[in-house]
Design an enzyme around this catalytic site. Sequence first.
Site, mmCIF file in Angstrom:
data_model
loop_
_atom_site.group_PDB
_atom_site.id
_atom_site.type_symbol
_atom_site.label_atom_id
_atom_site.label_comp_id
_atom_site.label_asym_id
_atom_site.label_seq_id
_atom_site.Cartn_x
_atom_site.Cartn_y
_atom_site.Cartn_z
ATOM 1 N N TYR A 97 -48.452 -49.339 10.035
ATOM 2 C CA TYR A 97 -46.996 -49.544 10.086
ATOM 3 C C TYR A 97 -46.281 -49.137 8.797
ATOM 4 C CZ TYR A 97 -47.937 -53.999 7.672
ATOM 5 O OH TYR A 97 -48.356 -54.955 6.790
ATOM 6 N N MET A 223 -52.056 -56.990 12.854
ATOM 7 C CA MET A 223 -51.620 -55.605 12.617
ATOM 8 C C MET A 223 -52.613 -54.811 11.761
ATOM 9 S SD MET A 223 -47.662 -56.452 11.678
ATOM 10 C CE MET A 223 -46.766 -57.780 12.490
ATOM 11 N N ASN A 247 -50.131 -68.495 11.535
ATOM 12 C CA ASN A 247 -49.004 -69.008 12.332
ATOM 13 C C ASN A 247 -49.389 -68.951 13.796
ATOM 14 O OD1 ASN A 247 -48.653 -65.927 11.611
ATOM 15 N ND2 ASN A 247 -47.700 -66.213 13.611
ATOM 16 N N HIS A 259 -42.614 -63.413 7.289
ATOM 17 C CA HIS A 259 -43.778 -62.914 6.522
ATOM 18 C C HIS A 259 -44.101 -63.800 5.312
ATOM 19 C CE1 HIS A 259 -46.730 -60.209 4.837
ATOM 20 N NE2 HIS A 259 -46.037 -60.112 3.712
HETATM 21 N N1 HPA Z 1 -48.584 -61.259 14.692
HETATM 22 C C1 HPA Z 1 -49.077 -60.140 14.170
HETATM 23 N N2 HPA Z 1 -49.598 -60.093 12.959
HETATM 24 C C2 HPA Z 1 -49.656 -61.226 12.255
HETATM 25 C C3 HPA Z 1 -49.150 -62.441 12.748
HETATM 26 C C4 HPA Z 1 -48.584 -62.450 14.054
HETATM 27 O O1 HPA Z 1 -48.125 -63.482 14.567
HETATM 28 N N3 HPA Z 1 -49.346 -63.380 11.787
HETATM 29 C C5 HPA Z 1 -49.971 -62.754 10.751
HETATM 30 N N4 HPA Z 1 -50.153 -61.452 11.026
#
Ligand code: HPA
Length: 284
Positions: A97, A223, A247, A259
């Site tokens: 990304y 990701m 999370n 983030h």
């Molecule tokens: N989604 C995608 N990537 C992440 C997440 C999430 O909720 N939390 C930490 N990296």
Amino acid sequence: MTQRVWQVFFTTIILGGIMNKSIDYIKEKIKNQPEIGIVLGSGLGDFADAIEDKVEIPYTEIPGFPVSTVKGHDGKLIFGQINSKEVCVMKGRIHYYEGYDIKEVVYPIEVLAGLGIKTIILTNAAGGVNTDFEPADLMIITDHINLMGKNPLIGPNDEDLGPRFPDMTDLYNKELVEVAENSAKKLGIDIKEGVYMYFTGPSYETAAEVRMARILGADAVGMSTVPEAIIARHRGLKILGISTITNMSTGILDTPLDHTEVVEVGKEVAGKFKELLKEIIEEI
Ligand code: HPA
């Protein structure tokens, strides 16, 4: 030159040449050959403090090496020992990304393979999809789903490095999963296990995407990691994957994702994560 000939020329001669430059540059700086590579995910950078007799090489110094641009990702290779094992820690990974080509994303893993590591530990921050999970849980990755639709091995294949069609059976090494389970037990850490699904990001998933992920068999979403695992298998490395559930994924709780929170929870679990990783490295 036809497009095909150019492609083969570019991949094998140009990229291969740059890769050798990266590897040679690093070899000149390090004292011992690393056995184990460790990629640190968001907020997990503190683990590097556990390394003894360090040699640090910033990505910016290594010819051809891509540089991570993400907050919380430092950007250096750290060589040294943990529990007398020779390791190379990647502090700061390269994400698709950020705008890099998928080949650049996996470049550091290819360099580590070129340096002769036999095992790679891929760590990441992930969102919990399995509702039995809680933020600050650790999850051993037992398998993955590559929802990205891209594969870092697309393009000409160098048979000297790995097969055209690598098998993905037990991609995440069963013995290493067992080592991680036993290490967690020994330390009294409650550890989860599950399937990691890869979305490119950088936007977090929608609630509908998280529901889909659950239906398709995912326990966590994130990701990173998946392109690295594919290239590591191509190079014949043993792979262990560990996610920090920073999370719960979108739609499970009412609160929006942020983030900074991901990095904060990563830091919160850094202590137990560090102990677990040290124990695993001892047992490998
Ligand atoms: N989604 C995608 N990537 C992440 C997440 C999430 O909720 N939390 C930490 N990296």
